[in-house]
Design a protein around this motif. Sequence first.
Motif, PDB file in Angstrom:
ATOM      1  N   PRO A 666       0.793  -1.243   0.000  1.00 51.37           N
ATOM      2  CA  PRO A 666       0.000   0.000   0.000  1.00 51.37           C
ATOM      3  C   PRO A 666       0.818   1.282   0.000  1.00 51.37           C
ATOM      4  O   PRO A 666       0.238   2.389  -0.015  1.00 51.37           O
ATOM      5  CB  PRO A 666      -0.797  -0.122   1.304  1.00 51.37           C
ATOM      6  CG  PRO A 666       0.129  -0.842   2.226  1.00 51.37           C
ATOM      7  CD  PRO A 666       0.882  -1.820   1.361  1.00 51.37           C
ATOM      8  N   ILE A 672      -2.427   3.741   0.180  1.00 52.35           N
ATOM      9  CA  ILE A 672      -3.802   3.225   0.184  1.00 52.35           C
ATOM     10  C   ILE A 672      -4.295   3.160   1.633  1.00 52.35           C
ATOM     11  O   ILE A 672      -4.214   2.126   2.309  1.00 52.35           O
ATOM     12  CB  ILE A 672      -3.867   1.824  -0.480  1.00 52.35           C
ATOM     13  CG1 ILE A 672      -3.171   1.834  -1.843  1.00 52.35           C
ATOM     14  CG2 ILE A 672      -5.319   1.376  -0.660  1.00 52.35           C
ATOM     15  CD1 ILE A 672      -3.056   0.483  -2.490  1.00 52.35           C
ATOM     16  N   THR A 673      -4.809   4.275   2.086  1.00 53.76           N
ATOM     17  CA  THR A 673      -5.297   4.340   3.474  1.00 53.76           C
ATOM     18  C   THR A 673      -6.760   4.740   3.551  1.00 53.76           C
ATOM     19  O   THR A 673      -7.346   4.712   4.636  1.00 53.76           O
ATOM     20  CB  THR A 673      -4.459   5.349   4.278  1.00 53.76           C
ATOM     21  OG1 THR A 673      -4.501   6.629   3.623  1.00 53.76           O
ATOM     22  CG2 THR A 673      -3.018   4.883   4.407  1.00 53.76           C
ATOM     23  N   ARG A 675     -10.703   5.426   0.986  1.00 56.13           N
ATOM     24  CA  ARG A 675     -11.493   5.001  -0.172  1.00 56.13           C
ATOM     25  C   ARG A 675     -10.998   5.625  -1.468  1.00 56.13           C
ATOM     26  O   ARG A 675     -10.863   4.931  -2.483  1.00 56.13           O
ATOM     27  CB  ARG A 675     -12.955   5.370   0.080  1.00 56.13           C
ATOM     28  CG  ARG A 675     -13.894   5.270  -1.116  1.00 56.13           C
ATOM     29  CD  ARG A 675     -14.027   3.856  -1.666  1.00 56.13           C
ATOM     30  NE  ARG A 675     -14.548   2.944  -0.648  1.00 56.13           N
ATOM     31  CZ  ARG A 675     -14.679   1.624  -0.832  1.00 56.13           C
ATOM     32  NH1 ARG A 675     -14.262   1.093  -1.979  1.00 56.13           N
ATOM     33  NH2 ARG A 675     -15.150   0.860   0.130  1.00 56.13           N
ATOM     34  N   LEU A 678      -7.768   4.002  -2.639  1.00 56.78           N
ATOM     35  CA  LEU A 678      -8.023   2.627  -3.096  1.00 56.78           C
ATOM     36  C   LEU A 678      -8.610   2.627  -4.505  1.00 56.78           C
ATOM     37  O   LEU A 678      -8.190   1.845  -5.371  1.00 56.78           O
ATOM     38  CB  LEU A 678      -8.960   1.924  -2.110  1.00 56.78           C
ATOM     39  CG  LEU A 678      -9.391   0.510  -2.503  1.00 56.78           C
ATOM     40  CD1 LEU A 678      -8.173  -0.427  -2.547  1.00 56.78           C
ATOM     41  CD2 LEU A 678     -10.428  -0.036  -1.521  1.00 56.78           C
ATOM     42  N   VAL A 696      -4.208  -2.707   2.098  1.00 54.08           N
ATOM     43  CA  VAL A 696      -4.492  -1.352   2.563  1.00 54.08           C
ATOM     44  C   VAL A 696      -3.526  -1.045   3.706  1.00 54.08           C
ATOM     45  O   VAL A 696      -3.077  -1.951   4.423  1.00 54.08           O
ATOM     46  CB  VAL A 696      -5.963  -1.191   3.024  1.00 54.08           C
ATOM     47  CG1 VAL A 696      -6.905  -1.327   1.845  1.00 54.08           C
ATOM     48  CG2 VAL A 696      -6.304  -2.177   4.119  1.00 54.08           C
ATOM     49  N   VAL A 706     -10.499   2.274   8.216  1.00 54.29           N
ATOM     50  CA  VAL A 706      -9.846   1.352   7.278  1.00 54.29           C
ATOM     51  C   VAL A 706     -10.537   0.001   7.214  1.00 54.29           C
ATOM     52  O   VAL A 706     -10.492  -0.692   6.188  1.00 54.29           O
ATOM     53  CB  VAL A 706      -8.350   1.198   7.637  1.00 54.29           C
ATOM     54  CG1 VAL A 706      -8.181   0.331   8.881  1.00 54.29           C
ATOM     55  CG2 VAL A 706      -7.578   0.585   6.457  1.00 54.29           C
ATOM     56  N   LEU A 709     -12.724  -1.004   4.273  1.00 49.20           N
ATOM     57  CA  LEU A 709     -12.096  -1.403   2.992  1.00 49.20           C
ATOM     58  C   LEU A 709     -11.704  -2.880   2.982  1.00 49.20           C
ATOM     59  O   LEU A 709     -11.165  -3.368   1.989  1.00 49.20           O
ATOM     60  CB  LEU A 709     -10.845  -0.553   2.741  1.00 49.20           C
ATOM     61  CG  LEU A 709     -11.008   0.969   2.828  1.00 49.20           C
ATOM     62  CD1 LEU A 709      -9.660   1.646   2.572  1.00 49.20           C
ATOM     63  CD2 LEU A 709     -12.051   1.482   1.858  1.00 49.20           C
ATOM     64  N   ALA A 713      -9.713  -5.825   0.081  1.00 48.51           N
ATOM     65  CA  ALA A 713      -8.266  -5.973   0.284  1.00 48.51           C
ATOM     66  C   ALA A 713      -7.941  -7.396   0.705  1.00 48.51           C
ATOM     67  O   ALA A 713      -8.775  -8.108   1.268  1.00 48.51           O
ATOM     68  CB  ALA A 713      -7.789  -4.983   1.345  1.00 48.51           C
ATOM     69  N   MET A 716      -4.242  -6.072   5.680  1.00 46.09           N
ATOM     70  CA  MET A 716      -3.818  -4.734   6.099  1.00 46.09           C
ATOM     71  C   MET A 716      -2.333  -4.797   6.443  1.00 46.09           C
ATOM     72  O   MET A 716      -1.875  -5.730   7.109  1.00 46.09           O
ATOM     73  CB  MET A 716      -4.624  -4.271   7.322  1.00 46.09           C
ATOM     74  CG  MET A 716      -4.224  -2.886   7.814  1.00 46.09           C
ATOM     75  SD  MET A 716      -5.214  -2.306   9.202  1.00 46.09           S
ATOM     76  CE  MET A 716      -4.665  -3.438  10.495  1.00 46.09           C
TER      77      MET A 716
END
Length: 795
Positions: A666, A672-673, A675, A678, A696, A706, A709, A713, A716
Motif C-alpha cells: 500500500p 492506500i489508506t 477510499r 483505493l 491497505v 480502514v 475497505l 483488500a 492490512m
Amino acid sequence: MKNIVDFGVTMEQLTEPLSENLDVLKEAKKLGFADKQIALHVKSTAAAVRELRKTHSVRPHVKQIDTLAAEYPACTNYLYLTYNGESDDLDFPGGAMMVLGSGVYRIGSSVEFDWCAVGCIKELRKLDKKTIMVNYNPETVSTDYDECDRLYFDEISFEAVMDIYEIERPEGIILSMGGQLPNNIAIPLHTQQVNILGTSPEMIDNAENRFKFSRMLDTYNVHQPQWKELKDIEMAKEFCHNVGYPCLIRPSYVLSGAAMNVAYSDDDLEDYLGTAVAVSRDHPVVISKFIQDAKEIDVDAVAKEGDIIAMAISEHVENAGVHSGDATLMLPSQDINQETREKIIVIARIIANALSVSGPLNMQLIAKDNQLKVIECNLRVSRSFPFVSKTLDQDFVALATRVIIGMDVDPIPNIENVNKVGVKVPQFSFSRLEGADVKLSVEMASTGEVACFGENHLEAYLKAMLSTGFSLPKKSILLSIGKAKSKVEMLESVSILKELGYDLYASMGTADFYQDHGINVTPIEWPLDENTNGRFYRTDSRQNIADYLVQKKIDLVINLPLRLHRLCSIVTHGYRTRQLAVQNHIPLITDVKCAKLFVKALKKVGGSPSVKTHVDCTSKHRLVRLPGLVDMHVHVREPGDVHKEDWSSCTKAALAGGITLIGAMPNTKPPITNRSALELVQECSKKAHCDFGLYVGAGHDNFDTVSSLSSEAIAMKMYLNETFTSLRLDSMEVWMKHLQNWPKKRPICVHAESQTMAAIILLAELYDRHVHICHVARKEEVRRMSSSVLCISHF
C-alpha cells in the motif's frame, strides 16, 4: 482445345524424326504436351523424347506466381514450371529436401495424406532443413506457400518431378508421405539415379507388386490367402474352381482398392478381370481366395533399417471384405487377445525386416479361427496415420521423417498405453450420387471420415457416428435383414432395441423370424414396383415400406444385404429400401457388426455422449500444468513513481518469472489508506497482466475507517519500522486500535524488526490475532517467532 488437337495431328503427320523437327518439339511443350503424349503421337517412347529434350536444352523454366496482382513485386515461393519462358525467376542453391504431395482429392486420397506431407515438411523445417513441396491441389494445406521454403504447383508425374529434381538439385526426395501417386513413380525415378530417401524403390516395388509380395510371403513362411498370378481367363477359372468361390481380384499399384472386386461366379470373374487388367496394365493382377467372416486388422508402423520402432494395431469393426478406407477402426484394439497381438507383432517384424523398411509402413491382415493371414503391405503412410498419431499421442509422421533423413530414433515401448479409445468412422456421399447403392465392398466408396475419442469404444463410436450427421433414433426402427445367419447374429441386439422401448418394424421375412423368437416386431410388406421412368409406386392401397420411409415414420433403417459386391443386374427390394432411406435422409446401417456395436453403444451410453474435457479437448502438443507462483510482497510504483515501474511492466515481469499472483503493497503515492486512494489504485491496476490482491495501509488516524475497505483488500499492512512513506506507526496505542478494529477473518501483515517485532507478537497474543511478519532477517527473530503459534513469516 482445338489448337491442341490439331497440333497432335501435325505431330502424327511428321515424315522426319522428331530430332529433325525441334521447333515442333518446342511448340508441343509450350502447348502442354507431356513427353509421354508426344511419344504416342510420333511413335516413340517418353524416355527417348526426354533424352532428346535434354540433348538440345529444351527444358522448362521456373516462374513465380504473382500473388500481388502486379501491384507490387512478388517474392513468394509459389512456383511453377513453364516452357513459355526464357529465364528462371530465382536461383537454385541446391541441398534442400523435396517432398511429394498426394495430388488431387479423390476417393482414397484426401486430407489424411496432406496432413502427413505437411507434418513431414514441418518436422524437416524444425530440424533446420530447407524444404521443397511438389503438389498441385489448391485445396491442400501443403500448397500454402508459407508451409515450406519452396512450393512447386505442378503434377506428381515422372516428367515433372524429374524436371524439378534436375533444376533444384535437392539432397533427396521423400516419396512415402504422399500416398499412392509418389510410390507409382518410384522405380522410374530410381532408374534415373534419383536419390530417394527412406525405403529403397526396389523394396517399394516388392511390396506394391502383388506377385512379388505374395512370393516373398511364401519365402518367409508368412501365411496369406491362397493366390495365383493371372495369366489368362481359363487359368483364373481353374484356380477359382480349385479353391472355391468367392475369390478376390487384386491389381497392383492401386489406391483405394481400385478395380478390386470379389467374384462369386465365373461370370463375375470375367466381368471384373477386364477392369482390373485395364487399371493395372504394366503390373500383375493376382487372384486370391476370399475368406469370409474374418476380422480385418490394420497395422501402422515406423521402421528403421527393417527394425520397427513404433507400431499401432487397429481393428476393423466390419468383417474382412470392406475396404479399410470405408471401415470403422478402433484403437487400441478391443477384441484382439494377447496371443493374437504377439503373432501380429512377429509378422510385422518379419515383413519390415524382409523389405528393409526405413520409414512408414501400413499392413492389413485377417484373422479367423486363431489364424492370421497377410493381405497386403504398403511402404508409405496410410489414411490412418493421422488417426493413430492423435489417438496414441505419438506423431508417427515426425518419427518417420527423422528415420528417413537418417537420424537415430529410439524405439517407443508400450505405445498403446493411453487413457482413451479412438474410433474412426467413414463419411459417405451417397445422397449426391443418384442410383449409387449404399453397400460396402473391397473397393473404397467413402469421401471422408471422422474420428472421435471416448473413455471406451462404445462412447467413442457413438460420438463419431453423430459427428458424421447420423441421428439417434427417437421412436421407430426398420429392420430388413437378408441372410439367415445375420438374423441370428442380430437376435440379441433386436431384443435390446425392444427393451430400450423402440417400436420395431421389419420386412416380412425378418419380422417372422423375430416373432418366432418372442420379439414383438410389426411386419411391413414390400409392395414396391417400378415404372418405366424408374420411379417407385404402390401396387395396393395399404401402407408399405415406401410410405413409412417417405413420410419419415422411421428414424433408423438397419438393412443388411445378402452380398457385399455392388454389381448386380437385379434391382432388389433391399436396394430400393436403401435408396429411399438415403433420399429421405434417414440414418442407415448396412453392416451387421456395425449394427451390433451401435445397439450396444445405445444401451451403454443411453443417448448422446456428454463432453468430457480430458478426452474431447486435447491437443497434439504435450501440455504440462505447473502451479503458478505467488509473491505476496510486491511494490508496484503506480501511482507515484511510474518512471520506475507501473502495473503493466510489474505484472509482465512477474509472469516472466512464473508468478501468477502478486500482493501489491500500500505504500504508493498517495498510500492506500482511504477510499479515494483505493479507487485510484484499482483504476491503475486495470493494466495488470496477472492476478493480484491489494493491501491497505494502517495509518496513524484511520483505525476507525480502514476496516470498511477490508472486503476489497487481501490484508492490512502495518509499518512499525523505518519506511519510505508516511505509513510508519510509532505509537503502540495506534497498533492496539488497529489490532482491535480490523476484522479477525482478514490477515494483518507487519513490517517489524527486533524489538518492534517482539512487541507486536506480544500484542497479537493479547488480542488473540494472527500476524504475518515481513522482512525476517535475523536469527533471534526466527527464534522469537518460533515460540509463538500466532506468527507466520517470510524472509
